[in-house]
Design an enzyme around this catalytic site. Structure first.
Site, PDB file in Angstrom:
ATOM      1  CD  GLU A 156      28.122 -25.898 -15.423  1.00 29.49           C
ATOM      2  OE1 GLU A 156      28.474 -25.922 -16.618  1.00 29.49           O
ATOM      3  OE2 GLU A 156      28.037 -26.919 -14.710  1.00 29.49           O
ATOM      4  CG  PHE A 168      39.354 -31.132  -7.404  1.00 28.35           C
ATOM      5  CD1 PHE A 168      38.017 -30.827  -7.504  1.00 28.35           C
ATOM      6  CD2 PHE A 168      39.718 -32.230  -6.648  1.00 28.35           C
ATOM      7  CE1 PHE A 168      37.051 -31.587  -6.866  1.00 28.35           C
ATOM      8  CE2 PHE A 168      38.768 -33.012  -6.005  1.00 28.35           C
ATOM      9  CZ  PHE A 168      37.438 -32.694  -6.101  1.00 28.35           C
ATOM     10  CG  HIS A 202      31.974 -29.402 -14.947  1.00 32.79           C
ATOM     11  ND1 HIS A 202      32.827 -30.274 -15.599  1.00 32.79           N
ATOM     12  CD2 HIS A 202      32.296 -29.489 -13.625  1.00 32.79           C
ATOM     13  CE1 HIS A 202      33.629 -30.859 -14.714  1.00 32.79           C
ATOM     14  NE2 HIS A 202      33.323 -30.396 -13.516  1.00 32.79           N
ATOM     15  CG  HIS A 233      32.862 -36.080 -13.163  1.00 34.02           C
ATOM     16  ND1 HIS A 233      33.525 -35.746 -14.326  1.00 34.02           N
ATOM     17  CD2 HIS A 233      33.188 -35.113 -12.256  1.00 34.02           C
ATOM     18  CE1 HIS A 233      34.224 -34.647 -14.136  1.00 34.02           C
ATOM     19  NE2 HIS A 233      34.030 -34.241 -12.888  1.00 34.02           N
ATOM     20  CE  LYS A 287      31.161 -34.059 -15.854  1.00 34.46           C
ATOM     21  NZ  LYS A 287      30.976 -32.927 -16.789  1.00 34.46           N
ATOM     22  CB  CYS A 292      37.062 -32.401 -13.761  1.00 34.27           C
ATOM     23  SG  CYS A 292      37.150 -33.507 -12.331  1.00 34.27           S
TER      24      CYS A 292
END
Length: 403
Positions: free
Chosen positions: A304, A389, A294, A330, A325, A154
């Site tokens: 975050e 990831f 994010h 996403h 998002k 991502c």
């Protein structure tokens, strides 16, 4: 800049919907999802690849490449950059994708199981591998400079833009066509993320399912699309009278070395990434006004928030930390590309997109996210965060261009 998103098939439509707080999430229409825990996604609708790709070539490309070709075509047209015999060796392409051609892999696997290996297309491999988005864009545009792809989950779109910035900065190119593309809304992709318990199952309220920073968030909503921008060295751009939306001034890239999907409790990798980007930009944290977080609508949103507080100190409470998002879903490897564009548009227009669906703010996510409605606010510096990831992190710093 060029965009193909769940909110629209061009940047103008996408930005208008984003500022209006519209959601691009709805029931899955690509396949029968009735036996899956999650039956919603943020699909691109009505996209016509024939507008950007020769008809005979369309079936030779995976859907993520279609989106990349469309976004890149729009970005190059918007830039007014003519790629010619004289400059084409100095124009490169760098487009990231987290997974690449998963729908083509799924479809081909079924076809081979049912009809045998002779039914596998000779274009199967170039339809699916991540770097063929960059490769096909280069073939179409004639750009013969650096040609690369990021596959950092991502964070891929952000890494592609950040690396392109560095390629130009070190003198290896004058311009880079850069961003991210993703299209993995297929049964295998959705089932895989369902198995890892990553997706929202708010199937009865799809437009309310993506809810970053909300106490009742239950997972991310899978999206798709592409965001591509043309980056240019300043004097190269000025020499041709280019329209400049914003300036890229900093880039950070770190790793957590912790877990395959979860960040550490102290969000150390994200903190170091933001600090690296600010240091690369040569600015103080207090100069930043907007963070495109994010913020995926998972429990990691709280980490975050913690990272932003650590990196910015007391200034964190003065930032607007938005989560686009909440409207786009996403876009995985394309998220960094489209969110970099949103950051640049915020600097250009003085409008910060809202974060929707924050009905009950999580006490651990207590920064100003412009909940519910867009906000007019002059911003001189914005950052865009992307985390993936494998513990991969990217942060881009943009500054309003004043000439």
């Amino acid at each position: 800049m060029g965009a193909v998103t769940p909110l629209g098939n061009d940047l103008a439509t996408t930005w208008q919907a984003l500022v209006a707080g519209k959601s691009g999430v709805g029931p899955i229409t690509r396949f029968d999802a009735s036996d899956l825990p999650t039956r919603i996604a943020a699909e691109v609708r009505g996209f016509d690849p024939a507008l950007y790709i020769d008809a005979k070539e369309i079936k030779k490309m995976g859907l993520f490449i279609h989106y990349a070709m469309g976004a890149a075509d729009m970005a190059v047209a918007d830039s007014g950059l003519a790629i010619t015999e004289a400059n084409r060796d100095r124009v490169g392409v760098y487009i990231g994708s987290g997974i690449g051609g998963l729908p083509s892999i799924e479809e081909t696997a079924y076809k081979m199981a049912e009809q045998g290996p002779r039914r596998v297309s000779p274009f199967f491999i170039p339809m699916t591998i991540v770097n063929l988005a960059s490769g096909q864009v280069a073939i179409r545009t004639g750009a013969r400079g650096p040609n690369q792809a990021a596959a950092t989950a991502c964070a891929a779109g952000s890494h592609a833009i950040g690396d392109s910035f560095k390629i130009i900065q070190r003198g290896d190119a004058d311009a880079m066509i850069s961003g991210g593309a993703e299209a993995v809304i297929c049964k295998l992709g959705v089932a895989g993320f369902c198995a890892s318990r990553a997706l929202s199952s708010r199937n009865d309220e799809p437009q309310r399912a993506s809810r970053p920073f909300d106490r009742d968030r239950d997972g991310f909503v899978m999206g798709e699309g592409s965001g591509v921008m043309v980056l240019e060295e300043l004097q190269f751009a000025r020499a041709r009278g280019a329209r400049i939306y914003a300036e890229v001034i900093g880039y950070g890239s770190t790793g957590d070395a912790y877990h395959i999907t979860a960040p550490p409790d102290d969000a150390n990798g994200a903190v170091r990434c933001v600090r690296m980007a600010l240091n690369d930009a040569g600015i103080n944290p207090e100069e930043v006004g907007y963070v495109n977080a994010h913020a995926t609508s998972t429990m990691a949103d709280a980490l975050e928030t913690r990272a932003i507080k650590t990196a910015f100190g007391t200034h964190a409470k003065k930032l607007v930390v938005g989560a686009t998002k909440s409207m786009t879903g996403h876009l995985l490897g394309a998220a960094g590309g489209i969110e970099a564009i949103f950051s640049a548009k915020t600097l250009e227009t003085g409008v910060i997109p809202p974060t929707i669906n924050v009905d009950n703010a999580d006490p651990e996510c207590d920064l100003d996210c412009a909940p519910g409605a867009a906000r007019e606010m002059a911003v001189n510096v914005a950052i865009s965060n992307s985390f993936g990831f494998g513990g991969t992190n990217a942060c881009l710093v943009f500054r309003k261009f004043t000439g």
